[in-house]
Design an enzyme around this catalytic site. Structure first.
Site, PDB file in Angstrom:
ATOM      1  N   SER A  54       5.571 -13.305 -23.511  1.00 30.68           N
ATOM      2  CA  SER A  54       4.167 -12.956 -23.705  1.00 30.68           C
ATOM      3  C   SER A  54       3.376 -14.095 -23.090  1.00 30.68           C
ATOM      4  O   SER A  54       3.768 -15.255 -23.198  1.00 30.68           O
ATOM      5  CB  SER A  54       3.819 -12.856 -25.194  1.00 30.68           C
ATOM      6  N   CYS A  55       2.265 -13.767 -22.439  1.00 27.58           N
ATOM      7  CA  CYS A  55       1.417 -14.804 -21.851  1.00 27.58           C
ATOM      8  C   CYS A  55      -0.033 -14.390 -22.078  1.00 27.58           C
ATOM      9  O   CYS A  55      -0.444 -13.308 -21.653  1.00 27.58           O
ATOM     10  CB  CYS A  55       1.707 -14.972 -20.364  1.00 27.58           C
ATOM     11  N   VAL A  56      -0.765 -15.240 -22.763  1.00 25.08           N
ATOM     12  CA  VAL A  56      -2.149 -14.921 -23.086  1.00 25.08           C
ATOM     13  C   VAL A  56      -3.052 -16.104 -22.775  1.00 25.08           C
ATOM     14  O   VAL A  56      -2.625 -17.257 -22.780  1.00 25.08           O
ATOM     15  CB  VAL A  56      -2.315 -14.532 -24.575  1.00 25.08           C
TER      16      VAL A  56
END
Length: 124
Positions: free
Chosen positions: A103-105
């Site tokens: 996940s990359c936010v």
């Protein structure tokens, strides 16, 4: 049984948490920011410099736990600016060659105003 992971080759925990916990054959590592362990200072530079230091810190925790980047099954990546996504990926892909789930936010702010933070889960 839970076992704490601790190494002086990665930044010390600065709060009520550990660098990582081993449970049921898995390592759950706390998020790493680009602190240089020897000095306690933030690696100065752009996202590639800071991401590089984060990856080195992660590598030391993995090593202390008895595992490697190849055994990472999940990462969570936090960026201060999504405009850094491509440059961050150029560093990330050199370390996580097994392409773990991710996940990359982008977040509003990270500790010490760094540009990125990464946490990992790995198999031992």
């Amino acid at each position: 049984m839970l076992t704490q992971v601790s190494t002086t080759k990665a930044p010390a925990a600065i709060g009520p948490y550990s660098q990582g916990i081993i449970a049921n054959g898995m390592l759950f590592a706390s998020g790493q920011i680009p602190i240089i362990p020897e000095t306690g200072e933030i690696a100065q530079g752009d996202i590639t410099v800071q991401a590089g230091q984060v990856m080195v810190n992660i590598g030391e925790i993995l090593k202390e736990a008895g595992t490697t980047y190849e055994n990472v099954v999940k990462t969570t990546c936090f960026l201060a600016d999504m405009a850094d996504f491509a440059a961050f990926n150029s560093v990330y892909e050199k370390y996580f060659t097994g392409k773990p789930a991710r996940s990359c936010v982008a977040v509003k702010e990270l500790p010490k105003n760094v540009l990125c933070e990464v946490e990992v889960i790995a198999v031992l």
